[in-house]
Design a protein around this motif. Structure first.
Motif, PDB file in Angstrom:
ATOM      1  N   THR A 106       0.845  -1.193   0.000  1.00 49.23           N
ATOM      2  CA  THR A 106       0.000   0.000   0.000  1.00 49.23           C
ATOM      3  C   THR A 106       0.878   1.240   0.000  1.00 49.23           C
ATOM      4  OG1 THR A 106      -1.707  -1.175   1.254  1.00 49.23           O
ATOM      5  CG2 THR A 106      -1.856   1.231   1.184  1.00 49.23           C
ATOM      6  N   ALA A 114      -6.839   9.298  -3.690  1.00 48.74           N
ATOM      7  CA  ALA A 114      -7.083   7.860  -3.818  1.00 48.74           C
ATOM      8  C   ALA A 114      -6.017   7.049  -3.078  1.00 48.74           C
ATOM      9  CB  ALA A 114      -7.093   7.457  -5.286  1.00 48.74           C
ATOM     10  N   THR A 115      -6.455   5.942  -2.480  1.00 47.76           N
ATOM     11  CA  THR A 115      -5.538   4.959  -1.899  1.00 47.76           C
ATOM     12  C   THR A 115      -5.038   4.055  -3.023  1.00 47.76           C
ATOM     13  OG1 THR A 115      -6.726   4.971   0.203  1.00 47.76           O
ATOM     14  CG2 THR A 115      -5.341   3.048  -0.259  1.00 47.76           C
ATOM     15  N   GLU A 117      -3.039   0.524  -4.074  1.00 47.47           N
ATOM     16  CA  GLU A 117      -2.583  -0.803  -3.651  1.00 47.47           C
ATOM     17  C   GLU A 117      -1.882  -1.485  -4.814  1.00 47.47           C
ATOM     18  OE1 GLU A 117      -4.846  -3.927  -1.066  1.00 47.47           O
ATOM     19  OE2 GLU A 117      -5.250  -4.433  -3.178  1.00 47.47           O
ATOM     20  N   ARG A 134      -4.497  -0.939  -7.780  1.00 47.83           N
ATOM     21  CA  ARG A 134      -5.869  -0.519  -7.527  1.00 47.83           C
ATOM     22  C   ARG A 134      -5.866   0.879  -6.918  1.00 47.83           C
ATOM     23  NH1 ARG A 134      -8.114  -6.044  -4.511  1.00 47.83           N
ATOM     24  NH2 ARG A 134      -7.846  -7.459  -6.309  1.00 47.83           N
ATOM     25  N   SER A 136      -8.365   3.386  -5.190  1.00 51.99           N
ATOM     26  CA  SER A 136      -9.684   3.391  -4.562  1.00 51.99           C
ATOM     27  C   SER A 136     -10.003   4.783  -4.039  1.00 51.99           C
ATOM     28  CB  SER A 136      -9.739   2.387  -3.409  1.00 51.99           C
ATOM     29  OG  SER A 136      -9.448   1.076  -3.865  1.00 51.99           O
ATOM     30  N   GLY A 137     -11.198   5.272  -4.405  1.00 51.36           N
ATOM     31  CA  GLY A 137     -11.611   6.594  -3.952  1.00 51.36           C
ATOM     32  C   GLY A 137     -10.942   7.691  -4.750  1.00 51.36           C
ATOM     33  N   ASP A 316     -16.624   6.246  -4.439  1.00 51.53           N
ATOM     34  CA  ASP A 316     -17.115   4.870  -4.293  1.00 51.53           C
ATOM     35  C   ASP A 316     -16.658   3.955  -5.425  1.00 51.53           C
ATOM     36  OD1 ASP A 316     -18.531   6.070  -6.286  1.00 51.53           O
ATOM     37  OD2 ASP A 316     -20.519   5.446  -5.580  1.00 51.53           O
ATOM     38  N   HIS A 317     -15.533   4.297  -6.068  1.00 48.48           N
ATOM     39  CA  HIS A 317     -15.089   3.536  -7.245  1.00 48.48           C
ATOM     40  C   HIS A 317     -13.641   3.090  -7.075  1.00 48.48           C
ATOM     41  CE1 HIS A 317     -14.977   2.159 -11.335  1.00 48.48           C
ATOM     42  NE2 HIS A 317     -14.009   2.991 -11.667  1.00 48.48           N
ATOM     43  N   CYS A 318     -13.340   1.900  -7.624  1.00 53.88           N
ATOM     44  CA  CYS A 318     -11.971   1.375  -7.626  1.00 53.88           C
ATOM     45  C   CYS A 318     -11.537   1.165  -9.071  1.00 53.88           C
ATOM     46  CB  CYS A 318     -11.886   0.060  -6.859  1.00 53.88           C
ATOM     47  SG  CYS A 318     -10.258  -0.733  -6.913  1.00 53.88           S
ATOM     48  N   SER A 320      -8.784  -0.496 -11.543  1.00 55.40           N
ATOM     49  CA  SER A 320      -7.803  -1.585 -11.536  1.00 55.40           C
ATOM     50  C   SER A 320      -6.998  -1.561 -12.831  1.00 55.40           C
ATOM     51  CB  SER A 320      -8.501  -2.937 -11.380  1.00 55.40           C
ATOM     52  OG  SER A 320      -7.585  -4.012 -11.508  1.00 55.40           O
TER      53      SER A 320
END
Length: 369
Positions: A106, A114-115, A117, A134, A136-137, A316-318, A320
């Motif tokens: 991470t 966004a986070t 990963e 990934r 996220s956010g 609310d979206h990731c 990839s």
């Protein structure tokens, strides 16, 4: 300790978590060790000299790293190629079974909120490293790319999936002759990759590396339109002359519609490059404009023609992003690569001689399955 190593059967990789760079990826094939990724000569040199403004991704330049954004970071404050290529990652854990290993990391910073990963996977019997990132956010839009680097001691050949065209940006990588030099024409565009314009009025075959001596260049290859998610993957195969091996880089062409080539062959004279960074080809699969983050998120000459250059981020979206790096030996009787396809758990390389080579590969990975 900033370097972590992982091994499964005849496969291994090491990651420098201080910047998220792959230090190496190795495959043992019939007793032979294949090591396809490049590591800059100054990374392990305690006496290396750097200009004060040299970013961490150059100081620790290794193998492959994830860029978010790609290139110029000119939307929110940050270094070139973004925090994922320039700052620390935490090892979140390792998922292991008899035939699969996935190491999870991470990013300790966020990107546009966004986070991020990183998931690196080895599968027994598959001569590939499967990578997933990934996001996220977050909020706004972000360009992304991988930054795979391959070094060739005495050149080689590059084969790629069908491209619509190739183009260079408005300005050369090294426009100041006091610091370095570039040989491609800027800006330029060509549909025939075997005949790309040079600054001197001649042309170069982008499938032959290097295309010249003492140069630093950048060109974007744009995927030919696909027929949807079931279409063939985008791919690049580097066949190295001295090393007698092939380096494979695979992507989902619909998700990552460009492959940016960075040709670094002694074309920079300033530290830490100092003319010693030679024979390196960057294969940078992405959704990006080569002109930087700001250009990627506004209308530009790629997205105006239907090729997306950024991902939209939302709370609310990731998002990839998936890519795979592989290696296999090269038989001198095979000849150049003519085509690559994936099906039934395999990659098949087809050569101009009519011969074929099959490698185990999870084709559903690139589709996100």
């Amino acid at each position: 300790m900033s370097v972590l190593e992982f091994q499964l059967s005849d496969l291994s990789f090491a990651i420098d978590i201080s910047v998220g760079h792959l230090m190496h990826f190795t495959v043992v094939e019939e007793g032979r060790l294949l090591s396809p990724l490049h590591r800059a000569p100054w990374v392990d040199d305690p006496d290396a000299v750097f200009e004060e403004t040299t970013p961490a991704n150059v100081r620790r330049l290794s193998g492959d790293f994830f860029c978010a954004p790609f290139g110029r970071n000119d939307v929110e404050p940050g270094p070139t190629h973004g925090w994922p290529a320039n700052s620390a990652w935490s090892h979140s854990g390792t998922e292991e079974s008899e035939d699969r290993l996935t190491a999870v990391f991470t990013l300790e910073r966020t990107v546009m909120g966004a986070t991020v990963e990183k998931r690196l996977t080895l599968r027994a019997g598959h001569p590939f490293l499967y990578q997933e990132h990934r996001l996220s956010g977050g909020e706004g839009a972000i360009s992304v790319a991988h930054h795979v680097m391959v070094r060739m001691e005495a050149g080689g050949r590059l084969a790629v999936s069908p491209k619509a065209f190739a183009c260079t940006p408005d300005e050369a990588l090294e426009p100041d002759a006091a610091r370095g030099r570039s040989i491609l024409a800027y800006p330029a565009e060509a549909s025939d990759l075997r005949s790309f314009p040079l600054a001197d009025g001649d042309t170069a075959d982008l499938g032959q590396f290097p295309p010249g001596e003492f140069h630093e260049d950048f060109v974007t290859l744009v995927e030919a339109p696909t027929d949807g998610p079931g279409a063939a993957p985008g791919w690049s195969v580097v066949s190295r002359n001295t090393e007698q091996d092939r380096v494979l880089v695979l992507k989902n062409a619909a998700e990552l519609p460009v492959t940016m080539l960075w040709m670094s062959n002694g074309g920079r004279d300033y530290a830490p490059w100092s003319g010693r960074h030679t024979g390196v080809l960057g294969i940078e699969d992405g959704r990006a404009s080569g002109a930087g983050h700001a250009d990627s998120v506004r209308q530009n000459r790629l997205n105006a023609r239907g090729f997306p250059t950024a991902y939209a981020l939302s709370e609310d979206h990731c998002v990839s992003i998936r890519q795979a790096i592989g290696a296999c030996s090269m038989d001198e009787n095979e000849g150049d690569v003519a085509d690559l396809s994936t099906a039934s758990g395999c990659v098949t390389l087809r050569f101009v001689t009519g011969r074929e080579k099959t490698l185990r590969f999870d084709e559903e990975f690139l589709a996100g399955a």
